[in-house]
Design a protein around this motif. Sequence first.
Motif, PDB file in Angstrom:
ATOM      1  N   ARG A   1       0.833  -1.217   0.000  1.00  0.00           N
ATOM      2  CA  ARG A   1       0.000   0.000   0.000  1.00  0.00           C
ATOM      3  C   ARG A   1       0.860   1.256   0.000  1.00  0.00           C
ATOM      4  N   GLU A   2       1.915   1.256   0.808  1.00  0.00           N
ATOM      5  CA  GLU A   2       2.781   2.432   0.889  1.00  0.00           C
ATOM      6  C   GLU A   2       3.627   2.588  -0.383  1.00  0.00           C
ATOM      7  N   ALA A   3       4.065   1.478  -0.973  1.00  0.00           N
ATOM      8  CA  ALA A   3       4.830   1.569  -2.218  1.00  0.00           C
ATOM      9  C   ALA A   3       3.979   2.159  -3.339  1.00  0.00           C
ATOM     10  N   LEU A   4       2.705   1.814  -3.354  1.00  0.00           N
ATOM     11  CA  LEU A   4       1.810   2.330  -4.390  1.00  0.00           C
ATOM     12  C   LEU A   4       1.613   3.838  -4.280  1.00  0.00           C
ATOM     13  N   THR A   5       1.707   4.382  -3.080  1.00  0.00           N
ATOM     14  CA  THR A   5       1.523   5.828  -2.925  1.00  0.00           C
ATOM     15  C   THR A   5       2.631   6.607  -3.622  1.00  0.00           C
ATOM     16  N   GLU A   6       3.770   5.960  -3.901  1.00  0.00           N
ATOM     17  CA  GLU A   6       4.884   6.630  -4.553  1.00  0.00           C
ATOM     18  C   GLU A   6       4.830   6.518  -6.075  1.00  0.00           C
ATOM     19  N   ILE A   7       3.847   5.782  -6.581  1.00  0.00           N
ATOM     20  CA  ILE A   7       3.710   5.591  -8.018  1.00  0.00           C
ATOM     21  C   ILE A   7       2.811   6.675  -8.595  1.00  0.00           C
ATOM     22  N   GLU A   8       3.282   7.303  -9.669  1.00  0.00           N
ATOM     23  CA  GLU A   8       2.499   8.316 -10.366  1.00  0.00           C
ATOM     24  C   GLU A   8       2.387   7.916 -11.836  1.00  0.00           C
ATOM     25  N   ALA A   9       1.604   8.685 -12.594  1.00  0.00           N
ATOM     26  CA  ALA A   9       1.476   8.427 -14.022  1.00  0.00           C
ATOM     27  C   ALA A   9       2.853   8.495 -14.672  1.00  0.00           C
ATOM     28  N   GLY A  10       3.096   7.580 -15.601  1.00  0.00           N
ATOM     29  CA  GLY A  10       4.380   7.550 -16.285  1.00  0.00           C
ATOM     30  C   GLY A  10       5.495   6.916 -15.489  1.00  0.00           C
ATOM     31  N   ALA A  11       5.160   6.092 -14.518  1.00  0.00           N
ATOM     32  CA  ALA A  11       6.175   5.431 -13.695  1.00  0.00           C
ATOM     33  C   ALA A  11       7.102   4.590 -14.570  1.00  0.00           C
ATOM     34  N   SER A  12       8.367   4.555 -14.173  1.00  0.00           N
ATOM     35  CA  SER A  12       9.367   3.802 -14.930  1.00  0.00           C
ATOM     36  C   SER A  12       9.254   2.307 -14.628  1.00  0.00           C
ATOM     37  N   ASN A  13       9.901   1.499 -15.480  1.00  0.00           N
ATOM     38  CA  ASN A  13       9.959   0.058 -15.233  1.00  0.00           C
ATOM     39  C   ASN A  13      10.563  -0.235 -13.869  1.00  0.00           C
ATOM     40  N   ASP A  14      11.621   0.500 -13.515  1.00  0.00           N
ATOM     41  CA  ASP A  14      12.278   0.264 -12.234  1.00  0.00           C
ATOM     42  C   ASP A  14      11.324   0.541 -11.073  1.00  0.00           C
ATOM     43  N   GLN A  15      10.537   1.581 -11.185  1.00  0.00           N
ATOM     44  CA  GLN A  15       9.587   1.889 -10.126  1.00  0.00           C
ATOM     45  C   GLN A  15       8.529   0.791 -10.009  1.00  0.00           C
ATOM     46  N   LEU A  16       8.055   0.306 -11.143  1.00  0.00           N
ATOM     47  CA  LEU A  16       7.049  -0.752 -11.123  1.00  0.00           C
ATOM     48  C   LEU A  16       7.618  -2.040 -10.536  1.00  0.00           C
ATOM     49  N   LEU A  17       8.882  -2.329 -10.844  1.00  0.00           N
ATOM     50  CA  LEU A  17       9.514  -3.503 -10.252  1.00  0.00           C
ATOM     51  C   LEU A  17       9.695  -3.317  -8.752  1.00  0.00           C
ATOM     52  N   GLY A  18       9.908  -2.068  -8.337  1.00  0.00           N
ATOM     53  CA  GLY A  18       9.988  -1.799  -6.906  1.00  0.00           C
ATOM     54  C   GLY A  18       8.687  -2.101  -6.203  1.00  0.00           C
ATOM     55  N   VAL A  19       7.577  -1.812  -6.835  1.00  0.00           N
ATOM     56  CA  VAL A  19       6.269  -2.158  -6.266  1.00  0.00           C
ATOM     57  C   VAL A  19       6.076  -3.670  -6.287  1.00  0.00           C
ATOM     58  N   MET A  20       6.531  -4.307  -7.351  1.00  0.00           N
ATOM     59  CA  MET A  20       6.401  -5.754  -7.449  1.00  0.00           C
ATOM     60  C   MET A  20       7.084  -6.451  -6.279  1.00  0.00           C
ATOM     61  N   ARG A  21       8.262  -5.975  -5.886  1.00  0.00           N
ATOM     62  CA  ARG A  21       8.975  -6.642  -4.786  1.00  0.00           C
ATOM     63  C   ARG A  21       8.196  -6.491  -3.485  1.00  0.00           C
ATOM     64  N   GLN A  22       7.547  -5.348  -3.270  1.00  0.00           N
ATOM     65  CA  GLN A  22       6.776  -5.176  -2.043  1.00  0.00           C
ATOM     66  C   GLN A  22       5.464  -5.947  -2.096  1.00  0.00           C
ATOM     67  N   ALA A  23       4.950  -6.174  -3.294  1.00  0.00           N
ATOM     68  CA  ALA A  23       3.748  -7.001  -3.415  1.00  0.00           C
ATOM     69  C   ALA A  23       4.007  -8.427  -2.943  1.00  0.00           C
ATOM     70  N   LEU A  24       5.285  -8.844  -2.988  1.00  0.00           N
ATOM     71  CA  LEU A  24       5.626 -10.204  -2.578  1.00  0.00           C
ATOM     72  C   LEU A  24       5.619 -10.390  -1.069  1.00  0.00           C
ATOM     73  N   GLN A  25       5.457  -9.322  -0.325  1.00  0.00           N
ATOM     74  CA  GLN A  25       5.447  -9.409   1.140  1.00  0.00           C
ATOM     75  C   GLN A  25       4.022  -9.669   1.621  1.00  0.00           C
ATOM     76  N   GLY A  26       3.717 -10.867   2.007  1.00  0.00           N
ATOM     77  CA  GLY A  26       2.434 -11.124   2.651  1.00  0.00           C
ATOM     78  C   GLY A  26       1.334 -11.569   1.714  1.00  0.00           C
ATOM     79  N   HIS A  27       0.208 -10.837   1.740  1.00  0.00           N
ATOM     80  CA  HIS A  27      -0.995 -11.289   1.063  1.00  0.00           C
ATOM     81  C   HIS A  27      -1.562 -10.206   0.149  1.00  0.00           C
ATOM     82  N   LEU A  28      -2.468 -10.634  -0.716  1.00  0.00           N
ATOM     83  CA  LEU A  28      -3.263  -9.738  -1.535  1.00  0.00           C
ATOM     84  C   LEU A  28      -4.730 -10.080  -1.326  1.00  0.00           C
ATOM     85  N   TYR A  29      -5.580  -9.103  -1.548  1.00  0.00           N
ATOM     86  CA  TYR A  29      -7.023  -9.364  -1.537  1.00  0.00           C
ATOM     87  C   TYR A  29      -7.494  -9.546  -2.970  1.00  0.00           C
ATOM     88  N   ILE A  30      -8.387 -10.495  -3.152  1.00  0.00           N
ATOM     89  CA  ILE A  30      -9.075 -10.618  -4.431  1.00  0.00           C
ATOM     90  C   ILE A  30     -10.542 -10.304  -4.199  1.00  0.00           C
TER      91      ILE A  30
END
Length: 380
Positions: free
Chosen positions: A127-156
């Motif tokens: 949730r906190e990593a997503l707050t740092e994402i804006e329109a036009g985010a770079s690949n590196d930024q998106l991969l940074g969010v991906m690594r934090q998505a791997l911590q714990g759980h997601l809701y479907i």
Amino acid sequence: MALFSRRKKSADDAVAPAAEAEDSSAGSDAVNADQGTTEAEQPVEAPSIGISVQAFRGVGAEAGPEVALPTTDAQPDAPGPSSAPSAPTAQPAAAAAPQERRLPLASPLPPEQTETVAGMKDNVLLREALTEIEAGASNDQLLGVMRQALQGHLYIRVNGDARAQISEGKPLSVAVVRDNDDRQFMLAFSSARAVRDSVQLEADPAATSAVAQPVTSVLQQVVSGDFAGLIVDNASAPHRVVFPTDLLQKTLDQADAEMTVKSILAAPREQDSALKVGEALAVKRMWVAVNEGDGSGQAGIAEAQTTDGRRFLQLFSHPLEVIALGRGDRPLPFEPEQLAKVLSSHSDMAGVIVDSAGPSIVLERDALTPVLALAVALGE
């Protein structure tokens, strides 16, 4: 104009009378693998995917060059406490030009666990990593969010009562969206509030519930299903991300299915957290950061150093953790036997630091007893 349409309901689509989020414990481990899908009307623009597996920059090599621990002639600063190296300073394996940090990093300690909807824990790191994402985010930024998505759980998001569907043995009616090219995307969320925001986008929302699942389970559902990718927090634009299926497959290929180390690091620190990580390191493959920066062909493994000169090997739970540091290092798989050999042959190595992009943990040699015992068994 809305670019996503809802499938017309039939008599088989009867749902609960109110739109609400179910308790996150509602059958998260009992979800049928062949889930049904229901399209959700979302007045948002079609996802634009600019990220590819090439952004991994060579991640996933099963073999690599011979590597050695770098030596350092740096003189230590004022001595620090000998029992608790709180902030080792990263020392790249070879000198490299400074790079601007572009990725969402995190504190060494895990964040306080919160519930934006009572009884349903957020994936705070994501949730906190997503707050740092804006329109036009770079690949590196998106991969940074991906690594934090791997911590714990997601809701479907489930259309209808997830608890009832599970108890009746029915496949969950998972909400998906389609774009103008008729590509289907699964929805996932960092918190129950993000699910609620998604529902409230719709002019005529149906009853909706949410189920928390381990992140690897969600990613596997996307990879094994007829999906073009995964949209995380779709109602939170510009703080949302779209991950294509091939990237999710690559991420899973390099991940520990149980996310053992990541789960420990994302949880509140306990008295035995370091010992649990030490036990995991004796059985789980990790990664190291390798840099061949000077062109000599001599590769070295990145380490960290305290102000009093003690050395700590840098370990990473996933290749994305190496990329998150933005140093241009190459992730290299590191088996428990290799770690045992390094520790046994470098008695001056004080320990290891795991996932220095955060959350991280420092383990001294006394917490690495299971790894050192492995070295003895191997005759090192």
